[in-house]
Design a protein around this motif. Structure first.
Motif, PDB file in Angstrom:
ATOM      1  N   ASN A 178       1.693  -3.149   2.918  1.00  0.00           N
ATOM      2  CA  ASN A 178       1.739  -2.192   1.802  1.00  0.00           C
ATOM      3  C   ASN A 178       3.140  -2.059   1.236  1.00  0.00           C
ATOM      4  N   VAL A 179       4.145  -2.064   2.089  1.00  0.00           N
ATOM      5  CA  VAL A 179       5.524  -1.973   1.605  1.00  0.00           C
ATOM      6  C   VAL A 179       5.897  -3.242   0.849  1.00  0.00           C
ATOM      7  N   ASN A 180       5.476  -4.397   1.356  1.00  0.00           N
ATOM      8  CA  ASN A 180       5.746  -5.649   0.640  1.00  0.00           C
ATOM      9  C   ASN A 180       5.079  -5.659  -0.732  1.00  0.00           C
ATOM     10  N   ASP A 181       3.855  -5.164  -0.821  1.00  0.00           N
ATOM     11  CA  ASP A 181       3.180  -5.087  -2.116  1.00  0.00           C
ATOM     12  C   ASP A 181       3.863  -4.093  -3.046  1.00  0.00           C
ATOM     13  N   LEU A 182       4.453  -3.058  -2.495  1.00  0.00           N
ATOM     14  CA  LEU A 182       5.151  -2.064  -3.309  1.00  0.00           C
ATOM     15  C   LEU A 182       6.464  -2.625  -3.832  1.00  0.00           C
ATOM     16  N   ILE A 183       7.209  -3.319  -2.989  1.00  0.00           N
ATOM     17  CA  ILE A 183       8.524  -3.821  -3.380  1.00  0.00           C
ATOM     18  C   ILE A 183       8.415  -5.114  -4.182  1.00  0.00           C
TER      19      ILE A 183
ATOM     20  N   PRO B 172       5.624  -6.878  -6.021  1.00  0.00           N
ATOM     21  CA  PRO B 172       4.241  -6.977  -6.504  1.00  0.00           C
ATOM     22  C   PRO B 172       3.915  -8.400  -6.955  1.00  0.00           C
ATOM     23  N   VAL B 173       2.699  -8.849  -6.640  1.00  0.00           N
ATOM     24  CA  VAL B 173       2.240 -10.181  -7.022  1.00  0.00           C
ATOM     25  C   VAL B 173       1.006 -10.019  -7.902  1.00  0.00           C
ATOM     26  N   GLY B 174       1.024 -10.658  -9.049  1.00  0.00           N
ATOM     27  CA  GLY B 174      -0.137 -10.596  -9.940  1.00  0.00           C
ATOM     28  C   GLY B 174      -0.223  -9.261 -10.655  1.00  0.00           C
ATOM     29  N   GLN B 175      -1.446  -8.867 -10.973  1.00  0.00           N
ATOM     30  CA  GLN B 175      -1.668  -7.617 -11.678  1.00  0.00           C
ATOM     31  C   GLN B 175      -1.462  -6.448 -10.728  1.00  0.00           C
ATOM     32  N   VAL B 176      -0.699  -5.462 -11.198  1.00  0.00           N
ATOM     33  CA  VAL B 176      -0.318  -4.343 -10.350  1.00  0.00           C
ATOM     34  C   VAL B 176      -1.131  -3.113 -10.722  1.00  0.00           C
ATOM     35  N   ASN B 177      -1.672  -2.441  -9.706  1.00  0.00           N
ATOM     36  CA  ASN B 177      -2.359  -1.183  -9.917  1.00  0.00           C
ATOM     37  C   ASN B 177      -1.314  -0.075  -9.735  1.00  0.00           C
ATOM     38  N   PRO B 178      -0.915   0.594 -10.814  1.00  0.00           N
ATOM     39  CA  PRO B 178       0.154   1.589 -10.690  1.00  0.00           C
ATOM     40  C   PRO B 178      -0.222   2.774  -9.800  1.00  0.00           C
ATOM     41  N   MET B 179      -1.493   3.142  -9.784  1.00  0.00           N
ATOM     42  CA  MET B 179      -1.899   4.265  -8.936  1.00  0.00           C
ATOM     43  C   MET B 179      -1.759   3.906  -7.466  1.00  0.00           C
TER      44      MET B 179
ATOM     45  N   GLN C 262       0.417   1.847  -6.240  1.00  0.00           N
ATOM     46  CA  GLN C 262       1.854   1.874  -5.945  1.00  0.00           C
ATOM     47  C   GLN C 262       2.357   3.301  -5.754  1.00  0.00           C
ATOM     48  N   VAL C 263       1.881   4.195  -6.601  1.00  0.00           N
ATOM     49  CA  VAL C 263       2.302   5.599  -6.483  1.00  0.00           C
ATOM     50  C   VAL C 263       1.816   6.186  -5.164  1.00  0.00           C
ATOM     51  N   MET C 264       0.571   5.911  -4.788  1.00  0.00           N
ATOM     52  CA  MET C 264       0.028   6.451  -3.538  1.00  0.00           C
ATOM     53  C   MET C 264       0.744   5.872  -2.323  1.00  0.00           C
ATOM     54  N   THR C 265       1.090   4.583  -2.364  1.00  0.00           N
ATOM     55  CA  THR C 265       1.834   3.981  -1.263  1.00  0.00           C
ATOM     56  C   THR C 265       3.222   4.588  -1.161  1.00  0.00           C
ATOM     57  N   ALA C 266       3.877   4.772  -2.297  1.00  0.00           N
ATOM     58  CA  ALA C 266       5.216   5.369  -2.281  1.00  0.00           C
ATOM     59  C   ALA C 266       5.170   6.808  -1.766  1.00  0.00           C
TER      60      ALA C 266
END
Length: 86
Positions: free
Chosen positions: A55-60, A62-69, A71-75
């Motif tokens: 999850n942290v790797n996907d947050l820092i 991002p690969v492909g299309q990013v779901n902003p929600m 990212q916000v929930m992970t952060a």
């Protein structure tokens, strides 16, 4: 050689657990605490490796299309987790 040592450690710990049948004693409590501590440590490492790091790797990074929600929930989850540790 390592397998022989592991076999002896497992046998001794098994006898320590079975010593509870005689009476509650410090040897049984040692084996019990060792089992619980080992299981807890293994569980923590599995959660860190398979849940937090991806999850942290996907947050820092991002690969492909990013779901902003997402990212916000992970952060937010990471932020609250760090606050909980503090």
């Amino acid at each position: 050689m390592e397998q022989v040592i592991g076999l002896w450690v497992a046998a001794v710990l098994t006898f320590l657990v079975y010593s509870f049948l005689i009476a509650d004693n410090p040897l049984f409590r040692f084996a019990e605490h060792l089992l619980v501590g080992t299981a807890l440590g293994y569980g923590v490492l599995v959660v860190i490796e398979r849940v937090l790091l991806p999850n942290v790797n996907d947050l820092i990074f991002p690969v492909g299309q990013v779901n902003p929600m997402a990212q916000v929930m992970t952060a937010l989850g990471l932020f609250w987790g760090v606050l909980l540790l503090a």
